[in-house]
Write an enzyme that holds these catalytic residues in place. Structure first.
Site, short mmCIF file in Angstrom:
data_model
loop_
_atom_site.label_atom_id
_atom_site.label_comp_id
_atom_site.label_asym_id
_atom_site.label_seq_id
_atom_site.Cartn_x
_atom_site.Cartn_y
_atom_site.Cartn_z
N CYS A 1 39.21 30.94 41.19
CA CYS A 1 40.68 30.84 41.25
C CYS A 1 41.13 29.48 40.71
O CYS A 1 42.31 29.28 40.46
CB CYS A 1 41.17 31.05 42.66
SG CYS A 1 40.66 29.75 43.77
N SER B 1 43.62 38.76 44.74
CA SER B 1 44.59 38.80 43.65
C SER B 1 46.03 38.74 44.18
O SER B 1 46.30 39.11 45.33
CB SER B 1 44.40 40.08 42.85
OG SER B 1 44.60 41.19 43.70
N GLU C 1 46.52 36.46 34.53
CA GLU C 1 45.20 36.00 34.96
C GLU C 1 44.13 36.89 34.30
O GLU C 1 44.19 38.11 34.41
CB GLU C 1 45.07 36.11 36.49
CG GLU C 1 43.72 35.65 36.98
CD GLU C 1 43.60 35.60 38.51
OE1 GLU C 1 44.09 36.53 39.18
OE2 GLU C 1 43.01 34.63 39.01
N LYS D 1 36.18 41.15 56.77
CA LYS D 1 36.02 42.31 55.88
C LYS D 1 35.83 41.77 54.46
O LYS D 1 36.79 41.39 53.79
CB LYS D 1 37.23 43.25 55.91
CG LYS D 1 36.90 44.57 55.22
CD LYS D 1 38.01 45.19 54.43
CE LYS D 1 38.33 44.59 53.12
NZ LYS D 1 37.31 44.72 52.06
N PHE E 1 35.50 38.97 45.85
CA PHE E 1 34.10 39.06 45.39
C PHE E 1 33.58 37.74 44.83
O PHE E 1 32.37 37.54 44.73
CB PHE E 1 33.97 40.14 44.30
CG PHE E 1 34.51 39.70 42.95
CD1 PHE E 1 33.75 38.91 42.11
CD2 PHE E 1 35.79 40.06 42.55
CE1 PHE E 1 34.25 38.48 40.88
CE2 PHE E 1 36.30 39.64 41.32
CZ PHE E 1 35.52 38.85 40.49
P1 NAD Z 1 41.25 41.72 45.30
O1 NAD Z 1 42.67 41.36 45.51
O2 NAD Z 1 40.95 42.93 44.49
O3 NAD Z 1 40.50 41.94 46.71
C1 NAD Z 1 40.54 40.98 47.74
C2 NAD Z 1 40.31 41.67 49.09
O4 NAD Z 1 41.40 42.54 49.35
C3 NAD Z 1 39.06 42.54 49.14
O5 NAD Z 1 38.48 42.41 50.42
C4 NAD Z 1 39.61 43.95 48.94
O6 NAD Z 1 38.79 44.96 49.51
C5 NAD Z 1 40.95 43.86 49.66
N1 NAD Z 1 41.96 44.83 49.18
C6 NAD Z 1 42.00 45.49 48.01
N2 NAD Z 1 43.12 46.27 47.95
C7 NAD Z 1 43.78 46.07 49.10
C8 NAD Z 1 45.00 46.58 49.64
N3 NAD Z 1 45.76 47.44 48.96
N4 NAD Z 1 45.38 46.14 50.86
C9 NAD Z 1 44.63 45.25 51.54
N5 NAD Z 1 43.47 44.73 51.09
C10 NAD Z 1 43.04 45.14 49.89
O7 NAD Z 1 40.54 40.42 44.68
P2 NAD Z 1 39.11 40.28 43.99
O8 NAD Z 1 39.11 40.99 42.68
O9 NAD Z 1 38.04 40.59 44.96
O10 NAD Z 1 39.07 38.70 43.75
C11 NAD Z 1 39.57 38.07 42.61
C12 NAD Z 1 40.95 37.51 42.85
O11 NAD Z 1 40.91 36.60 43.94
C13 NAD Z 1 41.49 36.70 41.67
O12 NAD Z 1 42.82 37.05 41.46
C14 NAD Z 1 41.36 35.25 42.13
O13 NAD Z 1 42.28 34.36 41.53
C15 NAD Z 1 41.62 35.40 43.59
N6 NAD Z 1 41.08 34.29 44.35
C16 NAD Z 1 41.98 33.39 44.85
C17 NAD Z 1 41.52 32.29 45.55
C18 NAD Z 1 42.48 31.29 46.10
O14 NAD Z 1 42.08 30.45 46.89
N7 NAD Z 1 43.74 31.31 45.71
C19 NAD Z 1 40.14 32.11 45.77
C20 NAD Z 1 39.26 33.06 45.26
C21 NAD Z 1 39.75 34.15 44.55
#
Ligand code: NAD
Length: 484
Positions: free
Chosen positions: A282, A227, A383, A174, A150
């Site tokens: 991140c 995450s 985090e 997605k 997000f």
């Molecule tokens: P999230 O892990 O909740 O969701 C990320 C994506 O995974 C979404 O599209 C979600 O619908 C999908 N998802 C959720 N559960 C799933 C499952 N069980 N199996 C497969 N897909 C699933 O992350 P968020 O809350 O949207 O974003 C914040 C996180 O993203 C933070 O931890 C941040 O550090 C990380 N982030 C990392 C980077 C990087 O480059 N390392 C960049 C941006 C954000």
């Protein structure tokens, strides 16, 4: 009833038949803007089939022609720059300037993909054996997909999609169900750029939709950003289904400040790192490691500057820090703040219970600072993904490096110093994928690979830059002999 966001499959905008949905809420005004369908397995299947059909022709489209569609797309992104930025603000809560920065970074990823005709060249050696020549060619693999978070709803999918399709693959995005609107706008522009049907597809959904993507036999590779907890599931599932996968996970970024650092400039940088995007980057600085004598002046300067930050609605030009993404995120962050208090850290600035005139129900968390934080506390280890900065005081450079390297995460780390020796030692020894020297947000530009280490990244090739050419193509080797 809120409008359901549409999927874009095989060149058509289609409504999902999914029964369950996620509300899309403006986190400042609490207005219900839309709802995201949790697209079904059959809908993922339709997108994968369409993308596969399109791939068979798209890969034969000359690479220079493939890239020309991206030139159209870039022009459209520029023409719609303000609307794209506003959409990011409305669904995510960041400030307008932060959203403009995000859109600009997305455009840079398109610019990187312009270079694909020269980046995807192979190599050849004549006479590798008597009368035999050997060539390595790069070929696209088929359908790729992105599962994205997000916090950068516009930029993150563009880290992948332009290069993937320029290399001759077709694509499915997605997005996060909380922030689907930016991608809908981007896909309207992709459609307008004239791309053939099925080359790019958008399927909205939740974890179930993502699982259908990961398990689909026609999808060859997945780029995940999110995450660490979910990232591990994605890494394991994609491996089980024989897919290429790159997982960019969560983070806990440390900023070390040496006594010789330029205090004023460092403070401005640290502030941007910790509180930019309300700490939902991140690459956000989360733990400030003050080395030796810099501790007291640094602590006081950070506290004074953070207290002055103007929190508000991202569309208000005066706002310096926007909201966090949702009521759930606000509760979680406030819970972490309480944990910091309970575990004995000293709270210097408390961002809980911030009220903004006209936005009383908005998901605001003000800048928060903890002092006297120790490595064993939850606020130093986990985090938080919110505007919370934890200050640790260490005696020397060695302890700073050891403290940083003890973290399970390794996305980014920065040092503030005027001493070249410390800067070099830091970049050499700190286990993080992105190092900043007098830079608070060490964000790799689109021409460089981007990814962390340890629990911040799973996979081999990072996102962006030359790594992405590697990820989106496969080497085929041809060994040739011709008789007279
Ligand atoms: P999230 O892990 O909740 O969701 C990320 C994506 O995974 C979404 O599209 C979600 O619908 C999908 N998802 C959720 N559960 C799933 C499952 N069980 N199996 C497969 N897909 C699933 O992350 P968020 O809350 O949207 O974003 C914040 C996180 O993203 C933070 O931890 C941040 O550090 C990380 N982030 C990392 C980077 C990087 O480059 N390392 C960049 C941006 C954000």
């Amino acid at each position: 009833m809120a409008e359901r966001v549409k999927n874009y499959v095989n060149g058509e905008w289609v409504e999902s038949s999914a029964e369950s949905t996620t509300p899309v809420v403006n986190p400042a005004t609490c207005e219900l803007m839309a709802e995201t369908p949790h697209s079904t397995r059959q809908e993922v299947d339709a997108a994968a089939e369409a993308a596969y059909e399109a791939f068979l022709e798209w890969r034969q489209t000359p690479v220079v022609k493939r890239v020309r569609y991206l030139h159209n797309f870039k022009t459209l992104l520029e023409e719609n720059f303000e609307e794209l930025s506003q959409t990011v603000v409305k669904e995510n809560g960041k400030t307008m300037d932060e959203a403009r920065g995000e859109v600009l970074r997305g455009i840079e990823s398109v610019e990187f993909a312009f270079g694909v005709p020269s980046l995807m060249t192979g190599f050849k050696v004549e006479d590798i054996a008597a009368g035999i020549d050997e060539t390595a060619e790069r070929q696209p693999l088929g359908v790729f997909a992105a599962l994205t978070p997000f916090n950068f709803p516009m930029m993150v999918p563009l880290w992948f999609l332009p290069t993937a399709i320029a290399c001759g693959n077709t694509y499915i995005v997605k997005p996060s169900p909380m922030t689907p609107l930016s991608m809908n706008l981007v896909f309207e522009l992709l459609e307008e750029s004239g791309l053939p049907e099925g080359v790019v597809n958008l399927v909205h959904g939740d974890a179930g939709t993502a699982t259908a993507v990961m398990e689909h036999p026609l999808i060859k590779g997945v780029s995940f950003v999110g995450s660490t907890h979910v990232g591990k599931i994605v890494y394991e599932t994609c491996a089980r289904y024989g897919k290429r996968v790159q997982v960019q996970g969560g983070a806990k970024n440390y900023l070390a400040v040496m006594p010789d650092a330029d205090l004023e400039k460092s403070v401005a940088n640290i502030l941007g790192s910790a509180y930019g995007c309300a700490g939902q980057r991140c690459l956000a600085g989360s733990v400030l490691v003050a080395v030796g004598d810099v501790y007291e002046p640094l602590r006081d300067a950070i506290k004074e500057a953070a207290a002055k930050l103007k929190v508000g609605y991202g569309l208000d030009p005066e706002t310096q820090m926007g909201t966090v993404v949702s009521a759930q995120a606000k509760n979680r962050i406030e819970g972490m703040i309480q944990k910091g208090v309970d575990e004995g850290a000293e709270i210097l600035l408390d961002g809980r219970n911030v009220k903004i005139d006209g936005f009383e129900d908005g998901n605001f968390v003000g800048p928060t600072i903890f002092d006297k934080v120790t490595p064993s506390m939850s606020i130093a280890r986990e985090e938080i993904f919110g505007p919370v900065l934890s200050i640790m005081h260490v005696p020397d450079f060695e302890t700073a490096v050891d403290t940083i390297n003890a973290s399970r995460y390794g996305n980014a780390a920065s040092i503030f110093t005027n001493n070249g020796h410390y800067a070099r030692e830091f970049k050499y020894r700190v286990n993080a994928g992105n190092i900043g020297v007098n830079i608070g947000v060490a964000a790799a530009a689109a021409w460089f690979p981007f990814g962390g280490q340890k629990d911040s990244f799973f996979g081999d090739t990072h996102g962006q830059g030359p790594d992405s050419i590697q990820f989106f193509t496969d080497h085929k080797v041809i060994v040739e002999r011709w008789f007279e």
